[in-house]
Design a protein around this motif. Structure first.
Motif, mmCIF file in Angstrom:
data_model
loop_
_atom_site.group_PDB
_atom_site.id
_atom_site.type_symbol
_atom_site.label_atom_id
_atom_site.label_comp_id
_atom_site.label_asym_id
_atom_site.label_seq_id
_atom_site.Cartn_x
_atom_site.Cartn_y
_atom_site.Cartn_z
ATOM 1 N N ALA A 18 0.818 -1.213 0.000
ATOM 2 C CA ALA A 18 0.000 0.000 0.000
ATOM 3 C C ALA A 18 0.848 1.258 0.000
ATOM 4 C CB ALA A 18 -0.941 -0.010 1.208
ATOM 5 N N ASN A 19 1.958 1.260 0.725
ATOM 6 C CA ASN A 19 2.812 2.456 0.772
ATOM 7 C C ASN A 19 3.392 2.787 -0.594
ATOM 8 O OD1 ASN A 19 2.766 3.425 3.509
ATOM 9 N ND2 ASN A 19 3.831 1.556 4.103
ATOM 10 N N GLN A 20 3.745 1.749 -1.355
ATOM 11 C CA GLN A 20 4.278 1.984 -2.696
ATOM 12 C C GLN A 20 3.198 2.503 -3.627
ATOM 13 O OE1 GLN A 20 6.532 -1.325 -4.227
ATOM 14 N NE2 GLN A 20 6.557 -0.511 -6.312
ATOM 15 N N VAL A 21 1.980 1.996 -3.483
ATOM 16 C CA VAL A 21 0.849 2.515 -4.262
ATOM 17 C C VAL A 21 0.608 3.982 -3.920
ATOM 18 C CG1 VAL A 21 -1.632 2.306 -4.665
ATOM 19 C CG2 VAL A 21 -0.225 0.254 -4.507
ATOM 20 N N ALA A 22 0.702 4.317 -2.629
ATOM 21 C CA ALA A 22 0.508 5.709 -2.207
ATOM 22 C C ALA A 22 1.569 6.616 -2.825
ATOM 23 C CB ALA A 22 0.540 5.803 -0.687
ATOM 24 N N ASP A 23 2.808 6.145 -2.884
ATOM 25 C CA ASP A 23 3.875 6.941 -3.495
ATOM 26 C C ASP A 23 3.605 7.162 -4.980
ATOM 27 O OD1 ASP A 23 5.183 7.066 -1.076
ATOM 28 O OD2 ASP A 23 6.548 5.404 -1.510
ATOM 29 N N ALA A 24 3.093 6.129 -5.645
ATOM 30 C CA ALA A 24 2.780 6.261 -7.068
ATOM 31 C C ALA A 24 1.673 7.275 -7.290
ATOM 32 C CB ALA A 24 2.382 4.902 -7.641
ATOM 33 N N LEU A 25 0.670 7.268 -6.422
ATOM 34 C CA LEU A 25 -0.413 8.241 -6.540
ATOM 35 C C LEU A 25 0.111 9.660 -6.308
ATOM 36 C CD1 LEU A 25 -3.295 6.370 -4.658
ATOM 37 C CD2 LEU A 25 -3.122 6.782 -7.104
ATOM 38 N N ALA A 26 0.993 9.807 -5.329
ATOM 39 C CA ALA A 26 1.548 11.131 -5.041
ATOM 40 C C ALA A 26 2.341 11.654 -6.236
ATOM 41 C CB ALA A 26 2.418 11.081 -3.789
ATOM 42 N N SER A 27 3.114 10.766 -6.888
ATOM 43 C CA SER A 27 3.882 11.198 -8.050
ATOM 44 C C SER A 27 2.985 11.535 -9.230
ATOM 45 C CB SER A 27 4.880 10.118 -8.450
ATOM 46 O OG SER A 27 4.208 8.957 -8.927
ATOM 47 N N ALA A 28 1.748 11.027 -9.211
ATOM 48 C CA ALA A 28 0.784 11.349 -10.271
ATOM 49 C C ALA A 28 0.008 12.621 -9.971
ATOM 50 C CB ALA A 28 -0.185 10.189 -10.466
ATOM 51 N N GLY A 29 0.333 13.286 -8.869
ATOM 52 C CA GLY A 29 -0.335 14.549 -8.550
ATOM 53 C C GLY A 29 -1.520 14.422 -7.639
ATOM 54 N N GLY A 470 2.416 15.439 -19.056
ATOM 55 C CA GLY A 470 3.465 15.731 -18.080
ATOM 56 C C GLY A 470 3.275 14.963 -16.794
ATOM 57 N N ARG A 471 2.039 14.811 -16.378
ATOM 58 C CA ARG A 471 1.738 14.086 -15.136
ATOM 59 C C ARG A 471 2.115 12.612 -15.275
ATOM 60 N NH1 ARG A 471 -2.719 11.947 -12.540
ATOM 61 N NH2 ARG A 471 -3.967 12.028 -14.441
ATOM 62 N N GLN A 472 1.793 12.039 -16.419
ATOM 63 C CA GLN A 472 2.122 10.641 -16.642
ATOM 64 C C GLN A 472 3.634 10.423 -16.771
ATOM 65 O OE1 GLN A 472 -0.837 9.458 -15.541
ATOM 66 N NE2 GLN A 472 -0.260 7.745 -16.839
ATOM 67 N N HIS A 473 4.296 11.371 -17.395
ATOM 68 C CA HIS A 473 5.761 11.252 -17.514
ATOM 69 C C HIS A 473 6.424 11.405 -16.149
ATOM 70 C CE1 HIS A 473 9.685 11.511 -19.458
ATOM 71 N NE2 HIS A 473 9.953 12.563 -18.692
ATOM 72 N N GLY A 474 5.793 12.203 -15.293
ATOM 73 C CA GLY A 474 6.342 12.469 -13.965
ATOM 74 C C GLY A 474 7.044 13.809 -13.943
ATOM 75 N N TYR A 475 6.490 14.742 -13.169
ATOM 76 C CA TYR A 475 7.101 16.072 -13.125
ATOM 77 C C TYR A 475 8.532 16.018 -12.584
ATOM 78 C CZ TYR A 475 2.398 17.856 -14.024
ATOM 79 O OH TYR A 475 1.176 18.125 -14.584
ATOM 80 N N ASP A 476 8.788 15.028 -11.727
ATOM 81 C CA ASP A 476 10.145 14.900 -11.192
ATOM 82 C C ASP A 476 11.138 14.483 -12.263
ATOM 83 O OD1 ASP A 476 9.161 15.575 -8.743
ATOM 84 O OD2 ASP A 476 9.036 13.524 -7.992
#
Length: 825
Positions: A18-29, A470-476
């Protein structure tokens, strides 16, 4: 929004924690507020209460014998009010660690030993409910670890921005997870088998009178249901999602709400009068009150949308159902409503009534008006068949059966590259957008045609699609640019230039700018502008913010009072803000830009060289004149107001102020060396207002004991008018000739009127300046003596006494004939 991890996995096959899923959601904005893991400790067993007796030494405790499959029943002291004999419960045995600082041990409670603890949902980390022992299904095996039945799970709590209503559902978040992890999104929608016989159209009809407010209304009928508790898996999921289980039918609507983000309402079909549903406004229904499910009487506005049957209103559209139509234990037939309501209408009703619900929250942000409605309605009907034993009537009501028009947007990959600073080939863009359900196809000239799904209300322009790329590519993953090809400095609009110019002028003369609230109390408004019609706030936060201000005087007087209460004296403040009046034609508010100036106490402080100068009417007048001069405006025209004009704000000293841009009335030398005439729109941009001493009564109402002077000027026209270019004139070649005139005149004749009269006597007169006033017994009551300095100048020669003799005579005669003013001897 709480997303249950196991529920999410129904839509996407992922093994990531779940924590990794949460990180993925955060990176998606998508902002993640928290991740709560739910893991039942191994020491928690399934048990059954064999007996329950009152504790002999405590009124609120029970002495329970509990069978945990260990042979001999265990004695457990319990304080929960709902514990009962025969109840299947969760028993935390001795040695179980429920948390890092909470380990179950053998204990003596009021003299009796207790070998474990019966657990509530909160103690197990399932929810915040600690009102009693958590009941378990009776078919759970005694002595089995509870984790066998409630496996590891987690709750991911996310914060959704108002534009992403599609993420207020499990399926919406699953789309994001599917895209981030590159796994397909599963379709879990159910399709109910329908019974033969009469179709739904023969059982109920639906009519939508206001199609703009309700573009689509769908419904299904399920007969012969049995109302009862929901199965444990549904109750657990709803509890983890933050909803309280009620009964199987109501829980189904809440389950659909969380899963699809689609609010639903279940009506008791047999209570629907006339077996018809009509969607119309309160005005057309002819009612102004409505009782909602929570038992409250709601005061309705005429444009509030209602769901009605043949006789009465049964629901407040998109917000809450009505009392009397809810599901009861005796309900047999259920009509499921699934609709798409216009976002603005639901928001307006919800905010006005102060009634925010899970339903209104989603409708305000937009739900899926297309496939989402079908999936939600069919899944609800099938769940009612499975969980409540009902039979689904054939067919479904749909007031808009035609396919909705596609939302197609053209995307230029070159534009995406320019905005994001990276090269994105068309194939990469198509892949990124397709993973979000956006269908893309190549078009001539390298363009992409993108069909946006109806559940994405936030995508309406090309730039929105670029944001998704841009969101899918990852702003980072987008590197910081070392140079930029866009202009970083923009030319401010005219209104902002003029506003800044006014600020600089007033600050230069020692005033401090303040920014105050545009909302005031009704009492304040009535005190200062009792005749003004206000714009009232529908849901004020408190009575002090009930209306939009009609004058800025209350705001600045409050600021002065605040400072004086803190020993901050000699206040010189200004604000450029807005006042509001209702527009009865449009129903909106008219906004006017206002400059408010307030001075209190001393103008110059006392020092060793002088006794100090208090603020007075002429200090305020000088500030306004300086403001006009620094902004390239003609000299202000100040005219006395009759008593009572301007309202109760002012005392005896009150005046009108006008700054006219161009024309004869703009002042004889108002444009010299500062701003020219011209016939453009600037000449019409007049500034008007009032000024004067604030009345003692008004000062007392605000708790101010010192003398206060106030001015309020409307800048609406001037702010939008460009500043004219300066027009310069050469220095005079010939010297001026000055003459002083002391006139004894009636007290009612203002110096300004006398000045105008003198100025009109001759073209040789270049300036007139009053510089002395005298009142005394020798002059008599009702008269005064005012001395004017008059400057004569010719552009052609040096003037002699005889050149101005005629003009001087004309000045004396016109003042005497027109105003009864005579030269003082």
């Amino acid at each position: 929004m709480k997303i249950v991890y196991s529920w999410l996995k129904d839509f996407v096959d992922i093994s990531a924690p779940a924590n990794q899923v949460a990180d993925a959601l955060a990176s998606a904005g998508i902002e993640v507020a928290s991740v709560t893991e739910i893991s039942i400790p191994q020491g928690v067993k399934v048990a059954r209460v064999v007996s329950r007796l009152p504790h002999p030494n405590a009124d609120k405790l029970s002495l329970c014998k509990v069978d945990a499959g260990l042979g001999e029943p265990l004695q457990v002291v319990c304080g929960a009010p709902n514990v009962a004999e025969g109840m299947t419960v969760a028993l935390a045995t001795v040695g179980t660690e429920l948390s890092k600082d909470f380990k179950i041990g053998k204990a003596k409670i009021r003299g009796l030993e207790s070998f474990g603890m019966l657990c509530s949902e909160k103690e197990l980390g399932i929810s915040d409910n600690h009102g009693g022992i958590m009941p378990l299904p009776s078919d759970y095996a005694l002595g089995a670890p509870l984790s066998d039945y409630i496996p590891y799970d987690a709750v991911i709590e996310i914060e959704i921005t108002p534009n992403r209503g599609d993420c207020l559902s499990v399926i919406g978040v699953a789309r994001e997870v599917s895209s981030r992890f590159g796994v397909p999104l599963k379709n879990t929608a159910k399709r109910p088998p329908e019974q033969g016989g009469a179709a739904i159209a023969e059982a109920i009809s639906v009519e939508v009178e206001d199609k703009s407010r309700c573009p689509r209304y769908m419904g299904r009928l399920v007969r012969n249901v049995t109302i009862g508790p929901s199965p444990e898996w549904m109750r657990r999921r709803l509890t983890l999602a933050g909803l309280r289980p009620i009964n199987n039918v109501v829980d189904i609507t809440n389950y659909i709400l969380v899963q699809y983000g689609q609010p639903m309402h279940a009506f008791d079909y047999n209570t629907i009068e006339g077996k018809k549903i009509i969607v119309k406004t309160a005005a057309k229904m002819g009612i102004d009150c409505f009782a909602t499910l929570d038992g409250a009487e709601r005061k309705l506005a005429g444009d509030d949308l209602l769901i009605c049957d043949g006789k009465r209103a049964v629901a407040l559209a998109g917000v809450m159902g009505g009392a009397g139509s809810e599901i009861k234990d005796s309900t047999k037939d259920v009509f499921f409503e699934c609709a798409f309501f216009e976002q603005g209408g639901v928001r307006k009703t919800s905010k006005r009534l102060g009634l925010s619900t899970d339903s209104s929250y989603r409708f305000e942000r937009g739900v899926d008006p297309a496939q989402g409605l079908f999936d939600a309605l069919d899944t609800a009907a099938e769940l009612a068949r499975e969980l409540a034993g009902g039979s689904v009537v054939s067919g479904a009501i749909d007031t808009n059966p035609n396919p909705l028009p596609d939302k197609v947007i053209t995307l230029r990959p070159s534009r995406a590259e320019k905005v994001l600073g990276l090269e994105f080939p068309a194939e990469n863009i198509i892949f990124s957008l397709s993973s979000l359900g956006i269908k893309c196809s190549k078009q001539p000239a390298g363009l992409l045609s993108c069909t946006v799904p109806h559940f994405r209300h936030d995508i309406s322009e090309e730039i929105d699609l670029i944001e998704e790329v841009g969101r899918q590519h990852g702003y980072d993953n987008i590197p910081a640019a070392e140079s930029v090809g866009v202009r970083l400095v923009r030319q401010p609009p005219t209104a902002e230039k003029n506003r800044d110019m006014a600020r600089r002028a007033l600050c230069y003369f020692g005033l401090n700018e303040v920014m105050t609230n545009s909302m005031v109390s009704e009492a304040r408004r009535k005190l200062l502008t009792p005749d003004a019609e206000p714009v009232k706030i529908l849901n004020p936060l408190n009575p002090d913010m009930a209306e939009m201000r009609t004058s800025m005087a209350a705001s600045l007087l409050d600021a002065v009072a605040y400072n004086l209460n803190r020993k901050n004296q000699n206040n010189r403040l200004f604000e450029i803000g807005k006042v509001f009046t209702p527009d009865n034609k449009t129903g909106l508010a008219k906004e006017r830009d206002i400059l408010a100036i307030i001075v209190e106490g001393g103008c110059f402080p006392k020092s060793w060289g002088n006794a100090g100068l208090p603020n007075d009417f002429f200090v305020l007048k000088g500030i306004i004149e300086a403001f006009a001069a620094n902004c390239g405006l003609p000299a202000p025209i100040v005219e006395r107001m009759e008593t009572g004009a301007g309202g109760p704000l002012y005392g005896a000293e009150r005046a009108r102020v006008t700054v006219k841009r161009g024309g004869k009335d703009g002042g004889r030398d108002g444009g010299r060396n500062q701003g020219g005439g011209g016939n453009d729109s600037v000449n019409a941009a007049n500034i008007r207002g009032t000024m004067g001493r604030v009345s003692d009564q008004t000062c007392k109402a605000f708790g101010i004991k010192s003398t206060v002077f106030y001015a309020e000027l409307e800048l609406t026209e001037w702010l939008s008018a460009p500043k004219p270019l300066p027009v310069y004139s050469p220095l005079p070649k010939f010297p001026a000739l000055e003459r002083d005139f002391s006139f004894v005149m009636p007290e009612t004749l203002s110096s300004a009127d006398a000045k105008k009269e003198i100025e009109s006597a001759s073209p040789l007169i270049k300036s007139v300046r009053p510089f002395d006033v005298y009142r005394g017994e020798k002059l008599g009551a009702g008269t005064k003596s005012v001395t004017f300095s008059v400057e004569f100048r010719s552009p052609e020669k040096t003037l002699a006494d005889e050149d101005v003799a005629e003009a001087c005579g004309k000045i004396v005669s016109s003042m005497e004939k027109k105003h009864g003013a005579t030269l003082r001897k």
